[in-house]
Motif scaffolding. Structure first.
Motif, PDB file in Angstrom:
ATOM      1  N   MET A 187       0.848  -1.201   0.000  1.00 23.95           N
ATOM      2  CA  MET A 187       0.000   0.000   0.000  1.00 23.95           C
ATOM      3  C   MET A 187       0.886   1.255   0.000  1.00 23.95           C
ATOM      4  N   MET A 188       0.569   2.197  -0.871  1.00 23.40           N
ATOM      5  CA  MET A 188       1.325   3.435  -0.941  1.00 23.40           C
ATOM      6  C   MET A 188       0.708   4.494  -0.029  1.00 23.40           C
ATOM      7  N   TRP A 189       1.393   5.626   0.021  1.00 19.40           N
ATOM      8  CA  TRP A 189       0.823   6.779   0.707  1.00 19.40           C
ATOM      9  C   TRP A 189      -0.268   7.348  -0.207  1.00 19.40           C
ATOM     10  N   THR A 190      -1.468   7.500   0.302  1.00 19.42           N
ATOM     11  CA  THR A 190      -2.602   7.889  -0.525  1.00 19.42           C
ATOM     12  C   THR A 190      -3.017   9.341  -0.289  1.00 19.42           C
ATOM     13  N   LYS A 191      -3.913   9.814  -1.156  1.00 19.01           N
ATOM     14  CA  LYS A 191      -4.484  11.147  -0.975  1.00 19.01           C
ATOM     15  C   LYS A 191      -5.251  11.236   0.340  1.00 19.01           C
ATOM     16  N   GLU A 192      -5.893  10.137   0.694  1.00 17.43           N
ATOM     17  CA  GLU A 192      -6.653  10.102   1.946  1.00 17.43           C
ATOM     18  C   GLU A 192      -5.729  10.328   3.140  1.00 17.43           C
ATOM     19  N   TYR A 193      -4.567   9.694   3.122  1.00 16.22           N
ATOM     20  CA  TYR A 193      -3.594   9.868   4.195  1.00 16.22           C
ATOM     21  C   TYR A 193      -3.134  11.317   4.284  1.00 16.22           C
ATOM     22  N   SER A 194      -2.842  11.903   3.123  1.00 19.52           N
ATOM     23  CA  SER A 194      -2.407  13.310   3.110  1.00 19.52           C
ATOM     24  C   SER A 194      -3.497  14.212   3.657  1.00 19.52           C
ATOM     25  N   GLY A 195      -4.747  13.924   3.290  1.00 12.28           N
ATOM     26  CA  GLY A 195      -5.870  14.715   3.785  1.00 12.28           C
ATOM     27  C   GLY A 195      -6.006  14.625   5.295  1.00 12.28           C
ATOM     28  N   PHE A 214       1.692  21.436   4.110  1.00 11.56           N
ATOM     29  CA  PHE A 214       0.936  21.138   2.890  1.00 11.56           C
ATOM     30  C   PHE A 214       1.860  20.562   1.821  1.00 11.56           C
ATOM     31  N   LEU A 215       2.983  21.243   1.589  1.00 12.23           N
ATOM     32  CA  LEU A 215       3.921  20.826   0.549  1.00 12.23           C
ATOM     33  C   LEU A 215       4.459  19.430   0.813  1.00 12.23           C
ATOM     34  N   PHE A 263       3.128  16.824   2.591  1.00 11.68           N
ATOM     35  CA  PHE A 263       2.177  15.727   2.429  1.00 11.68           C
ATOM     36  C   PHE A 263       1.675  15.594   0.990  1.00 11.68           C
ATOM     37  N   ILE A 264       1.565  16.694   0.283  1.00 13.85           N
ATOM     38  CA  ILE A 264       1.194  16.620  -1.134  1.00 13.85           C
ATOM     39  C   ILE A 264       2.336  16.020  -1.947  1.00 13.85           C
ATOM     40  N   SER A 265       3.582  16.440  -1.644  1.00 18.60           N
ATOM     41  CA  SER A 265       4.753  15.892  -2.342  1.00 18.60           C
ATOM     42  C   SER A 265       4.911  14.408  -2.059  1.00 18.60           C
ATOM     43  N   LEU A 266       4.654  14.003  -0.815  1.00 15.89           N
ATOM     44  CA  LEU A 266       4.778  12.592  -0.456  1.00 15.89           C
ATOM     45  C   LEU A 266       3.819  11.744  -1.285  1.00 15.89           C
ATOM     46  N   TRP A 267       2.588  12.221  -1.433  1.00 17.71           N
ATOM     47  CA  TRP A 267       1.627  11.497  -2.275  1.00 17.71           C
ATOM     48  C   TRP A 267       2.084  11.481  -3.727  1.00 17.71           C
ATOM     49  N   TYR A 268       2.546  12.620  -4.228  1.00 20.48           N
ATOM     50  CA  TYR A 268       2.956  12.722  -5.633  1.00 20.48           C
ATOM     51  C   TYR A 268       4.124  11.786  -5.938  1.00 20.48           C
ATOM     52  N   TYR A 269       5.164  11.844  -5.133  1.00 13.47           N
ATOM     53  CA  TYR A 269       6.368  11.047  -5.406  1.00 13.47           C
ATOM     54  C   TYR A 269       6.102   9.552  -5.276  1.00 13.47           C
ATOM     55  N   THR A 270       5.331   9.157  -4.244  1.00 13.48           N
ATOM     56  CA  THR A 270       5.069   7.723  -4.084  1.00 13.48           C
ATOM     57  C   THR A 270       4.206   7.169  -5.218  1.00 13.48           C
ATOM     58  N   LYS A 271       3.415   8.025  -5.824  1.00 13.33           N
ATOM     59  CA  LYS A 271       2.567   7.581  -6.929  1.00 13.33           C
ATOM     60  C   LYS A 271       3.325   7.573  -8.257  1.00 13.33           C
ATOM     61  N   TYR A 272       4.033   8.649  -8.549  1.00 15.66           N
ATOM     62  CA  TYR A 272       4.631   8.799  -9.874  1.00 15.66           C
ATOM     63  C   TYR A 272       6.087   8.346  -9.956  1.00 15.66           C
ATOM     64  N   TRP A 273       6.717   8.110  -8.825  1.00 15.63           N
ATOM     65  CA  TRP A 273       8.089   7.600  -8.841  1.00 15.63           C
ATOM     66  C   TRP A 273       8.156   6.122  -8.485  1.00 15.63           C
ATOM     67  N   SER A 296      13.555   6.555   0.783  1.00 17.80           N
ATOM     68  CA  SER A 296      14.408   7.622   0.252  1.00 17.80           C
ATOM     69  C   SER A 296      13.608   8.876  -0.089  1.00 17.80           C
ATOM     70  N   ILE A 297      12.364   8.703  -0.525  1.00 19.65           N
ATOM     71  CA  ILE A 297      11.496   9.863  -0.792  1.00 19.65           C
ATOM     72  C   ILE A 297      11.201  10.604   0.509  1.00 19.65           C
ATOM     73  N   LEU A 298      10.879   9.858   1.561  1.00 18.56           N
ATOM     74  CA  LEU A 298      10.656  10.471   2.872  1.00 18.56           C
ATOM     75  C   LEU A 298      11.898  11.206   3.352  1.00 18.56           C
ATOM     76  N   MET A 299      13.048  10.594   3.157  1.00 17.73           N
ATOM     77  CA  MET A 299      14.317  11.211   3.563  1.00 17.73           C
ATOM     78  C   MET A 299      14.590  12.475   2.741  1.00 17.73           C
ATOM     79  N   MET A 300      14.225  12.442   1.478  1.00 14.01           N
ATOM     80  CA  MET A 300      14.473  13.552   0.571  1.00 14.01           C
ATOM     81  C   MET A 300      13.705  14.804   0.969  1.00 14.01           C
ATOM     82  N   ILE A 301      12.450  14.629   1.422  1.00 10.86           N
ATOM     83  CA  ILE A 301      11.584  15.789   1.666  1.00 10.86           C
ATOM     84  C   ILE A 301      11.320  16.039   3.149  1.00 10.86           C
TER      85      ILE A 301
END
Length: 469
Positions: free
Chosen positions: A1-9, A44-45, A47-57, A189-194
């Motif tokens: 399971m990835m980090w979802t939009k629901e989690y960010s919300g 905001f940046l 949690f939105i970035s976390l969702w974006y990177y986990t989805k598209y990377w 690594s995404i979490l570490m990055m941001i």
């Protein structure tokens, strides 16, 4: 399971509620608007970035290359943001951070080292006139060398931290891929990055960013050693060398790292023939080699001093930490709280009631994000113990061991000290996020309720201590 939009919300709503309640009930102590909005923007940046990177990377090609360059961009952004904050609220501290003390001292000692190198003098003799112990020599020497080459500007060290911090992101990816799998390695690594706390302290002239790099390097080579088909002596030598280096940065790290390395080597169960005998021989060699290095560089006395002082360390450190933050309490009352909540702490300070609080509440976003996500750390730790993932012994023992040392020392609520354990905790965080559980979202919501209460009580506690309630 990835980090979802629901989690960010959920995380963003939680953050808004925490801030709104404090503004509503303590409006006279509301922090400056720019810091409030800026911190909220970072939340905001993130949690939105976390969702974006986990989805598209998730399946992107050339992952490590993009990871490294994006890490540099985020860390440069952190440097710029800290400059802006300092310029607006504490311009006298420029080119350092708000209420800078240690950064100024490191900068000054680095300039002295650079001058000494230029004159051909003894660097150690120069530093002995500045620092009380050798545990502060390491970073001063690094600063001095960089100042000698590039000029005596604080920005040089901040750029150095940007690069080293970005390499650390690659290292955490490599470690996690060894122990877990590709997807968890990417999320880690995404979490570490941001992760904002890492960007925050990486933008300062402080040694923590370099120390994290060294600790991750040790973790990487230990992991590589145990998974390699043959034992390579050069890896063992490199591990010992790096453990020795930490003595010049924070003396307590060397014995802790050595213990963690030994635990990983001894208790790893593999199908290799005679591994148990070989592991014991390697452990004995590591102990002897480390002792030899410590003795040769003249740091044995420092290690002995730590052991001798450990009996009264909790009370002394607790008192010093409390006084430096303007808090008054008894050891008996606070000790259980510090130990029980050592991983989750520090909680954010959200109220502006005295000038000294500026440098503390200016980074409230760091603590809110960490407090919010540590539910997944606990979930990841549970999975490690449940699945008996032997390859994680080093990262687990270091993270927990270091935090326990902070708790016993009474300084677990200081974010700068906690930062060294954060990268390894992020590994467990990523595993917790990926763990499938039908009640995960519900349990996370319950956890956030308790964290909300804890943050509110922490800020009430600080007001009460100053007689402002």
């Amino acid at each position: 399971m990835m980090w979802t939009k629901e989690y960010s919300g959920i995380a963003i709503v939680f953050s808004i509620l925490v801030l709104s309640i404090h503004i509503l009930f303590f409006s006279e102590y509301t922090m400056p608007l720019f810091i409030l909005l800026g911190g909220m923007g970072i939340i905001f940046l993130f949690f939105i970035s976390l969702w974006y990177y986990t989805k598209y990377w998730k399946d992107i090609n050339f992952f490590t290359k993009k990871l490294f360059f994006h890490s540099i961009i985020y860390r440069i952004f952190g440097v710029i943001l800290l400059y802006i904050l300092t310029m607006l609220y504490d311009p006298e501290s420029l080119p350092f951070e708000i209420s800078a003390i240690d950064s100024v001292n490191y900068h000054a000692s680095g300039k002295l080292v650079a001058d000494t190198i230029e004159k051909g003098g003894s660097v150690f003799k120069t530093l002995s006139l500045v620092w009380k112990g050798k545990s502060d020599y390491g970073f001063s020497i690094i600063i001095g060398i960089l100042y000698y080459i590039f000029g005596k500007f604080a920005l040089v060290i901040k750029i150095f931290n940007v690069v080293i911090g970005s390499f650390s992101v690659i290292r955490i990816y490599q470690i996690t891929r060894y122990i877990y799998d590709e997807q968890r390695a990417r999320l880690t690594s995404i979490l570490m990055m941001i992760m904002p706390p890492l960007l925050w302290f990486g933008a300062m002239v402080l040694k923590e960013t370099f120390l994290i790099f060294v600790i991750l390097n040790i973790g990487y080579f230990v992991t590589k050693l145990i998974y390699a088909p043959k034992i390579k002596l050069w890896i063992l030598a490199f591990i010992v060398l790096q453990i020795g280096i930490t003595l010049y940065f924070r003396t307590v790290l060397a014995p802790l790292l050595l213990i963690c390395v030994l635990l990983q080597i001894i208790f790893l169960k593999t199908r290799k023939k005679h591994y148990r005998i070989v592991s014991i021989l390697i452990s004995i060699s590591l102990i002897y080699a480390t002792y030899f290095v410590v003795n040769q560089i003249g740091m044995k006395e420092n290690v002995d001093a730590i052991v001798a002082a450990s009996q009264n360390q909790f009370e002394n450190e607790l008192t010093h930490s409390a006084n430096s933050r303007g808090i008054s309490y008894t050891t008996a009352i606070v000790a259980p709280l510090l130990i029980a909540g050592a991983i989750v702490t520090p909680f954010p300070s959200l109220l502006d009631f005295e000038e000294a609080q500026l440098g503390i509440f200016a980074h409230f976003h760091n603590e809110i994000i960490r407090n919010c996500l540590y539910f997944f750390v606990f979930l990841g730790l549970y999975q490690v113990i449940k699945n008996r993932r032997k390859g994680s012994i080093f990262i687990l023992s270091f993270a927990i061991g270091y935090i326990l040392i902070l708790a016993i020392s009474g300084i677990s609520f200081q974010d700068r000290f906690q930062i060294l354990a954060l990268p390894f905790l992020i590994i467990f965080m990523a595993d917790g996020i990926y763990t499938n559980s039908p009640k995960k979202t519900k349990n996370w919501a319950i956890y956030l309720i308790f964290i909300f209460i804890a943050i509110l009580m922490w800020n009430l506690f600080k007001l009460s201590n100053r007689g402002l309630l």
